[in-house]
Scaffold this motif. Structure first.
Motif, PDB file in Angstrom:
ATOM      1  N   GLN A  52       0.743  -1.126   0.026  1.00  0.00           N
ATOM      2  CA  GLN A  52       0.000  -0.052   0.215  1.00  0.00           C
ATOM      3  C   GLN A  52       0.843   1.095   0.028  1.00  0.00           C
ATOM      4  O   GLN A  52       0.417   2.061  -0.550  1.00  0.00           O
ATOM      5  CB  GLN A  52      -0.768   0.067   0.988  1.00  0.00           C
ATOM      6  CG  GLN A  52      -2.123  -0.815   1.028  1.00  0.00           C
ATOM      7  CD  GLN A  52      -3.024  -1.039   2.106  1.00  0.00           C
ATOM      8  OE1 GLN A  52      -2.532  -0.576   3.286  1.00  0.00           O
ATOM      9  NE2 GLN A  52      -4.268  -1.417   2.071  1.00  0.00           N
ATOM     10  N   THR A  53       2.000   1.241   0.372  1.00  0.00           N
ATOM     11  CA  THR A  53       2.866   2.340   0.494  1.00  0.00           C
ATOM     12  C   THR A  53       3.644   2.679  -0.781  1.00  0.00           C
ATOM     13  O   THR A  53       4.090   3.766  -1.280  1.00  0.00           O
ATOM     14  CB  THR A  53       4.132   2.201   1.539  1.00  0.00           C
ATOM     15  OG1 THR A  53       4.586   1.167   1.356  1.00  0.00           O
ATOM     16  CG2 THR A  53       3.395   2.276   2.848  1.00  0.00           C
ATOM     17  N   LYS A  54       3.645   1.623  -1.786  1.00  0.00           N
ATOM     18  CA  LYS A  54       4.421   1.725  -2.985  1.00  0.00           C
ATOM     19  C   LYS A  54       3.214   2.106  -3.927  1.00  0.00           C
ATOM     20  O   LYS A  54       2.096   2.124  -3.975  1.00  0.00           O
ATOM     21  CB  LYS A  54       4.731   0.214  -3.339  1.00  0.00           C
ATOM     22  CG  LYS A  54       5.810  -0.253  -2.676  1.00  0.00           C
ATOM     23  CD  LYS A  54       6.239  -1.655  -3.160  1.00  0.00           C
ATOM     24  CE  LYS A  54       7.310  -2.302  -2.549  1.00  0.00           C
ATOM     25  NZ  LYS A  54       7.852  -3.816  -3.339  1.00  0.00           N
ATOM     26  N   LYS A  55       3.852   2.893  -4.931  1.00  0.00           N
ATOM     27  CA  LYS A  55       3.091   3.464  -6.131  1.00  0.00           C
ATOM     28  C   LYS A  55       3.027   2.158  -7.109  1.00  0.00           C
ATOM     29  O   LYS A  55       3.979   1.403  -7.065  1.00  0.00           O
ATOM     30  CB  LYS A  55       3.691   4.504  -6.824  1.00  0.00           C
ATOM     31  CG  LYS A  55       3.744   5.963  -5.953  1.00  0.00           C
ATOM     32  CD  LYS A  55       4.582   7.107  -6.759  1.00  0.00           C
ATOM     33  CE  LYS A  55       4.522   8.177  -5.980  1.00  0.00           C
ATOM     34  NZ  LYS A  55       5.056   9.156  -6.628  1.00  0.00           N
ATOM     35  N   PRO A  56       1.937   2.231  -8.173  1.00  0.00           N
ATOM     36  CA  PRO A  56       1.903   1.075  -9.060  1.00  0.00           C
ATOM     37  C   PRO A  56       3.133   1.044 -10.038  1.00  0.00           C
ATOM     38  O   PRO A  56       3.127   2.304 -10.480  1.00  0.00           O
ATOM     39  CB  PRO A  56       0.612   1.046  -9.546  1.00  0.00           C
ATOM     40  CG  PRO A  56      -0.126   2.414  -8.797  1.00  0.00           C
ATOM     41  CD  PRO A  56       0.894   2.899  -8.002  1.00  0.00           C
TER      42      PRO A  56
END
Length: 132
Positions: A52-56
């Motif tokens: 959830q903390t990472k960007k796609p």
């Protein structure tokens, strides 16, 4: 020929001496393979929090493959994958509360399926990494 050392993480063998073993154990390939292996057994809540903390990853979303594979700093999970993972985390937490803790009852079928889907997702990412 002498003794040979076999690394289970890398599926490689080499002549066993201090220099070779030290070089292998500190090598990038070994450290990546070891991290991938232990990532297969991580807790779903920890995976969800990290993802959830990472960007796609744009390239992975467009093509289904990423040149960086498991080393990519972006998330390779789709919105549906994240929803399934969050549902699994909610199910596990409610199961722990109702069963009286981790050892109080059996593993829920949904938790097993969620774990299998995560493991298959990790295997697909690892296979895509090897294919590139």
């Amino acid at each position: 020929m002498g003794k040979r050392y076999f690394c289970d993480y890398c599926d490689r063998s080499f002549q066993d001496n201090l220099h070779n073993r030290k070089k292998h154990l500190n090598g990038v390939q070994h450290l990546r393979a070891k991290r991938v292996w232990y990532d297969l057994f991580r807790d779903a809540a920890a995976i969800l929090q990290e993802e959830q903390t990472k960007k796609p990853c744009r390239k992975f979303l467009q093509t289904g493959q990423c040149d960086f594979g498991s080393n990519c700093r972006f998330s390779h999970m789709t919105e549906q994958d994240l929803e399934k993972l969050s549902a699994q985390v909610r199910g596990e937490s409610s199961n722990k509360r109702t069963s009286g803790g981790l050892w109080g009852g059996g593993v829920a079928a949904g938790a097993r399926e969620g774990w299998r889907s995560l493991r298959s997702h990790a295997a697909r990412v690892q296979q895509a990494e090897r294919g590139s």
